[in-house]
Design a protein around this motif. Structure first.
Motif, mmCIF file in Angstrom:
data_model
loop_
_atom_site.group_PDB
_atom_site.id
_atom_site.type_symbol
_atom_site.label_atom_id
_atom_site.label_comp_id
_atom_site.label_asym_id
_atom_site.label_seq_id
_atom_site.Cartn_x
_atom_site.Cartn_y
_atom_site.Cartn_z
ATOM 1 N N PRO A 35 -2.723 11.849 7.764
ATOM 2 C CA PRO A 35 -3.110 13.087 8.441
ATOM 3 C C PRO A 35 -1.981 13.953 8.930
ATOM 4 O O PRO A 35 -1.673 15.178 8.779
ATOM 5 C CB PRO A 35 -4.142 12.786 9.259
ATOM 6 N N ASP A 36 -0.960 13.115 9.388
ATOM 7 C CA ASP A 36 0.252 13.948 9.905
ATOM 8 C C ASP A 36 1.298 14.221 8.808
ATOM 9 O O ASP A 36 2.360 14.699 9.343
ATOM 10 C CB ASP A 36 0.633 12.990 11.027
ATOM 11 N N THR A 65 0.839 -1.068 -0.003
ATOM 12 C CA THR A 65 0.087 0.079 -0.048
ATOM 13 C C THR A 65 0.766 1.338 -0.101
ATOM 14 O O THR A 65 1.657 1.443 0.960
ATOM 15 C CB THR A 65 -0.983 -0.158 1.146
ATOM 16 N N MET A 66 0.709 1.945 -0.832
ATOM 17 C CA MET A 66 1.439 3.317 -1.164
ATOM 18 C C MET A 66 0.452 4.583 -0.488
ATOM 19 O O MET A 66 -0.681 4.529 -0.388
ATOM 20 C CB MET A 66 1.604 3.696 -2.668
ATOM 21 N N PHE A 67 1.504 5.354 0.400
ATOM 22 C CA PHE A 67 0.445 6.503 1.032
ATOM 23 C C PHE A 67 1.613 7.898 0.775
ATOM 24 O O PHE A 67 2.845 7.431 0.992
ATOM 25 C CB PHE A 67 0.374 6.113 2.246
ATOM 26 N N ILE A 68 0.893 9.035 0.987
ATOM 27 C CA ILE A 68 1.847 10.034 0.905
ATOM 28 C C ILE A 68 2.306 10.429 2.518
ATOM 29 O O ILE A 68 1.448 10.499 3.175
ATOM 30 C CB ILE A 68 0.965 11.379 0.626
ATOM 31 N N SER A 69 3.748 10.361 2.665
ATOM 32 C CA SER A 69 4.195 10.508 4.168
ATOM 33 C C SER A 69 4.382 11.984 4.295
ATOM 34 O O SER A 69 4.645 11.967 5.368
ATOM 35 C CB SER A 69 5.387 9.532 4.256
ATOM 36 N N ALA A 70 4.555 12.901 3.206
ATOM 37 C CA ALA A 70 4.819 14.114 3.590
ATOM 38 C C ALA A 70 4.493 14.935 2.299
ATOM 39 O O ALA A 70 4.602 14.632 1.451
ATOM 40 C CB ALA A 70 6.354 14.434 3.604
ATOM 41 N N ILE A 71 3.922 16.124 2.636
ATOM 42 C CA ILE A 71 3.175 16.902 1.665
ATOM 43 C C ILE A 71 3.082 18.245 2.215
ATOM 44 O O ILE A 71 2.885 18.528 3.477
ATOM 45 C CB ILE A 71 1.951 16.339 1.000
ATOM 46 N N ASN A 72 3.715 19.250 1.067
ATOM 47 C CA ASN A 72 3.579 20.675 1.730
ATOM 48 C C ASN A 72 2.972 21.505 0.538
ATOM 49 O O ASN A 72 2.960 20.998 -0.720
ATOM 50 C CB ASN A 72 4.736 21.193 2.160
ATOM 51 N N ASN A 73 3.120 22.870 0.715
ATOM 52 C CA ASN A 73 2.361 23.818 -0.649
ATOM 53 C C ASN A 73 3.561 24.582 -0.808
ATOM 54 O O ASN A 73 3.467 25.776 -0.896
ATOM 55 C CB ASN A 73 1.242 24.588 -0.045
ATOM 56 N N MET A 74 4.790 24.233 -0.733
ATOM 57 C CA MET A 74 5.992 25.054 -1.170
ATOM 58 C C MET A 74 6.040 25.166 -2.528
ATOM 59 O O MET A 74 6.628 24.123 -3.362
ATOM 60 C CB MET A 74 7.439 24.350 -0.553
ATOM 61 N N SER A 75 5.967 26.190 -3.167
ATOM 62 C CA SER A 75 6.010 26.636 -4.496
ATOM 63 C C SER A 75 6.308 28.270 -4.680
ATOM 64 O O SER A 75 5.238 28.833 -4.510
ATOM 65 C CB SER A 75 4.747 26.252 -5.265
ATOM 66 N N GLY A 76 7.381 28.713 -4.870
ATOM 67 C CA GLY A 76 7.802 29.962 -4.895
ATOM 68 C C GLY A 76 7.009 30.672 -6.027
ATOM 69 O O GLY A 76 6.822 31.674 -6.287
ATOM 70 N N HIS A 77 6.894 29.811 -7.029
ATOM 71 C CA HIS A 77 6.516 30.270 -8.298
ATOM 72 C C HIS A 77 4.801 30.510 -8.146
ATOM 73 O O HIS A 77 4.262 31.547 -8.739
ATOM 74 C CB HIS A 77 6.247 29.304 -9.317
#
Length: 139
Positions: free
Chosen positions: A128-129, A92-104
């Motif tokens: 969630p974490d 099972t694949m899951f997102i372990s880290a995500i952010n909204n970092m985009s200077g553009h």
């Protein structure tokens, strides 16, 4: 601020497209075989959510080149943008880290809800974490 978000650094797009060409990177949709391969290798990636066109990603860096969100969006507007990492729990694949970092695009923190929905629609759960919002207005 509500979506879409526009590239604030549009004059850099030709140079950024050339960097992607030098790095031999082809942005890919999620899900895709290219995404699965990078996810399995543990590569940190960048993503954009395009209006009506889904989720597009690429490695954060390749062959010493920085891959910009603007190239993933082909210079157009986005509904969300940022960086993410994938892990596996067995098969099972899951997102372990995500952010909204985009200077553009500098999307606000609430754009991460759009990103979570897009990943969910692609069949990839975001823990969630895993969500780390960034505030571009903070000093």
């Amino acid at each position: 601020m509500s979506p879409p978000y526009y590239n604030r650094l549009h004059s850099r797009l030709p140079q950024e497209q050339e960097a992607v060409h030098r790095a031999r990177v082809v942005p890919f949709g999620i899900p895709s075989e290219a995404f699965d391969a990078l996810a399995a290798a543990g590569v940190r990636m960048v993503f954009v959510v395009l209006a009506g066109s889904g989720l597009v990603a690429a490695p954060r860096r390749q062959r010493g080149e920085h891959i910009s969100h603007a190239v993933l969006a082909d210079g157009g507007p986005v509904l969300a943008a940022g960086e993410f990492e994938v892990e596996f729990d067995g098969a099972t694949m899951f997102i372990s880290a995500i952010n909204n970092m985009s200077g553009h695009f500098q999307p606000p923190a609430d754009s991460l809800e759009v990103a979570q929905e897009a990943f969910g629609a692609a069949g990839i759960h975001v823990r969630p974490d895993a969500v780390t919002p960034y505030d571009f207005r903070a000093p």
